[in-house]
Design an enzyme around this catalytic site. Structure first.
Site, PDB file in Angstrom:
ATOM      1  N   ASN A   9       0.868  -1.179   0.000  1.00 32.34           N
ATOM      2  CA  ASN A   9       0.000   0.000   0.000  1.00 32.34           C
ATOM      3  C   ASN A   9       0.903   1.227   0.000  1.00 32.34           C
ATOM      4  O   ASN A   9       1.534   1.535   1.007  1.00 32.34           O
ATOM      5  CB  ASN A   9      -0.883  -0.038   1.259  1.00 32.34           C
ATOM      6  N   LYS A  11       0.026   4.218  -0.144  1.00 36.64           N
ATOM      7  CA  LYS A  11      -0.622   5.371   0.501  1.00 36.64           C
ATOM      8  C   LYS A  11      -0.454   6.598  -0.412  1.00 36.64           C
ATOM      9  O   LYS A  11      -0.510   6.445  -1.626  1.00 36.64           O
ATOM     10  CB  LYS A  11      -0.069   5.578   1.910  1.00 36.64           C
ATOM     11  N   HIS A  91      -9.295   1.130   5.291  1.00 35.86           N
ATOM     12  CA  HIS A  91      -7.986   1.308   5.933  1.00 35.86           C
ATOM     13  C   HIS A  91      -8.145   2.249   7.126  1.00 35.86           C
ATOM     14  O   HIS A  91      -8.929   3.197   7.086  1.00 35.86           O
ATOM     15  CB  HIS A  91      -6.974   1.879   4.934  1.00 35.86           C
ATOM     16  N   GLU A  93      -6.434   4.604   8.135  1.00 37.29           N
ATOM     17  CA  GLU A  93      -6.198   6.027   7.846  1.00 37.29           C
ATOM     18  C   GLU A  93      -7.444   6.664   7.235  1.00 37.29           C
ATOM     19  O   GLU A  93      -7.721   7.846   7.467  1.00 37.29           O
ATOM     20  CB  GLU A  93      -4.970   6.166   6.934  1.00 37.29           C
ATOM     21  N   GLU A 161      -4.792  -4.933  10.749  1.00 35.31           N
ATOM     22  CA  GLU A 161      -3.737  -3.940  10.910  1.00 35.31           C
ATOM     23  C   GLU A 161      -3.958  -3.177  12.216  1.00 35.31           C
ATOM     24  O   GLU A 161      -4.738  -2.210  12.242  1.00 35.31           O
ATOM     25  CB  GLU A 161      -3.767  -2.946   9.743  1.00 35.31           C
ATOM     26  N   GLY A 167       3.232   2.135  10.634  1.00 34.50           N
ATOM     27  CA  GLY A 167       4.190   3.221  10.442  1.00 34.50           C
ATOM     28  C   GLY A 167       4.984   3.578  11.677  1.00 34.50           C
ATOM     29  O   GLY A 167       5.637   4.615  11.724  1.00 34.50           O
ATOM     30  N   SER A 207       4.027  -2.322  10.136  1.00 36.25           N
ATOM     31  CA  SER A 207       5.486  -2.398  10.276  1.00 36.25           C
ATOM     32  C   SER A 207       6.053  -3.756   9.861  1.00 36.25           C
ATOM     33  O   SER A 207       7.000  -4.245  10.471  1.00 36.25           O
ATOM     34  CB  SER A 207       5.918  -2.025  11.704  1.00 36.25           C
TER      35      SER A 207
HETATM   36  P1  13P Z   1       3.459   0.233   7.475  1.00 37.90           P
HETATM   37  O1  13P Z   1       3.911  -1.073   6.834  1.00 37.90           O
HETATM   38  O2  13P Z   1       4.175   1.422   6.946  1.00 37.90           O
HETATM   39  O3  13P Z   1       3.428   0.118   8.958  1.00 37.90           O
HETATM   40  O4  13P Z   1       1.922   0.432   7.004  1.00 37.90           O
HETATM   41  C1  13P Z   1       1.024  -0.614   7.144  1.00 37.90           C
HETATM   42  C2  13P Z   1      -0.228  -0.247   6.442  1.00 37.90           C
HETATM   43  O5  13P Z   1      -0.956   0.620   6.880  1.00 37.90           O
HETATM   44  C3  13P Z   1      -0.529  -0.941   5.191  1.00 37.90           C
HETATM   45  O6  13P Z   1      -1.830  -0.685   4.778  1.00 37.90           O
END
Ligand code: 13P
Length: 246
Positions: A9, A11, A91, A93, A161, A167, A207
């Site tokens: 992803n 983002k 997601h 976010e 997640e 992150g 992560s």
């Molecule tokens: P990270 O791998 O950067 O922690 O992000 C995970 C994520 O949100 C994937 O959708």
């Protein structure tokens, strides 16, 4: 036997110049025993597909309607039309930035699957919810509320997640991942029956890095990963793809 998936992803990261990472990824992962996917920002999807790199390409969100007066949104129908294979919905976010509810996520998942896309439905608890001991309750509420009745192994992938692991460099403990994934499998069995439920892929996200992917992907009921930061560079993501191919 569930085929593992390594999904990246991107983002809101990546410009046209970063398509070079896809070319590098393709050459580093030419023989894989897993599904490999990248979900870039929507405007990069056609250029990524044009590389014909043998990598599935997905969206990061879709609207619940297939067309209409929704300025700035992208429909699942259009994603399918331009060649996407899948779309991420729910997601954390988007749940946080756009106050998306389970009901909205479910409607988006329905739109995705009826357009012929795989819906990658994301769920996960916040740090405060985990600290309060509510992880399994939150996972149950989100999973139940976000998955449509028409969920099948072919049209849906679930990504667990934990928000606090995204992150941050903090990965959930293996024992926690195992507990949550087993709980998700049990919930899916109760609702959809063992045959459907046992075919649905459950990804872990938060992560995931080259150094921890192999351990995480070897856990029971973990069928691969949804990867943010470590999917941006071919060198990192190809190592994660390799871990998913073992
Ligand atoms: P990270 O791998 O950067 O922690 O992000 C995970 C994520 O949100 C994937 O959708």
């Amino acid at each position: 036997m569930r085929r593992k998936m390594a999904a990246g992803n991107w983002k809101m990261n990546g410009l046209r110049a970063d398509l070079a990472e896809i070319t590098a990824l393709a050459s580093a992962t030419s023989t894989t025993a897993c599904d490999v996917m990248i979900c870039p920002p929507a405007p990069l999807i056609p250029a990524m597909l044009a590389l014909e790199a043998g990598i599935m390409v997905g969206g990061q969100d879709c609207h619940a309607e297939q067309s209409g007066a929704h300025t700035g949104d992208v429909s699942a129908t259009l994603l399918k039309d331009i060649g996407a294979s899948a779309v991420i919905v729910g997601h954390s976010e988007r749940r946080a930035d756009h106050a998306e509810t389970d009901a909205e996520v479910r409607a988006k998942a329905e739109a995705a699957t009826s357009a012929g896309l795989i819906a990658i439905v994301c769920i996960g608890e916040t740090e405060a919810e985990r600290d309060a001991g509510d992880t399994l309750k939150v996972v149950e509420t989100q999973l139940t509320g976000s998955l449509p009745d028409g969920t099948t192994a072919a049209n849906t992938v679930v990504a667990y997640e934990p928000v606090w692991a995204i992150g941050t460099g903090k990965t959930a403990q293996s024992s926690d991942i195992v507990e949550v994934h087993a709980a998700m499998r049990a919930l899916l069995r109760a609702r959809f029956g063992a045959e459907v439920a046992d075919g649905i892929r459950l990804l872990y996200g938060g992560s995931v890095k080259p150094g921890n992917a192999e351990e995480i992907f070897s856990l029971p009921d973990v069928d691969g990963g949804l990867v943010g930061g470590a999917s941006l560079k071919a060198a990192d993501f190809s190592a994660i793809v390799a871990a998913a191919s073992r």
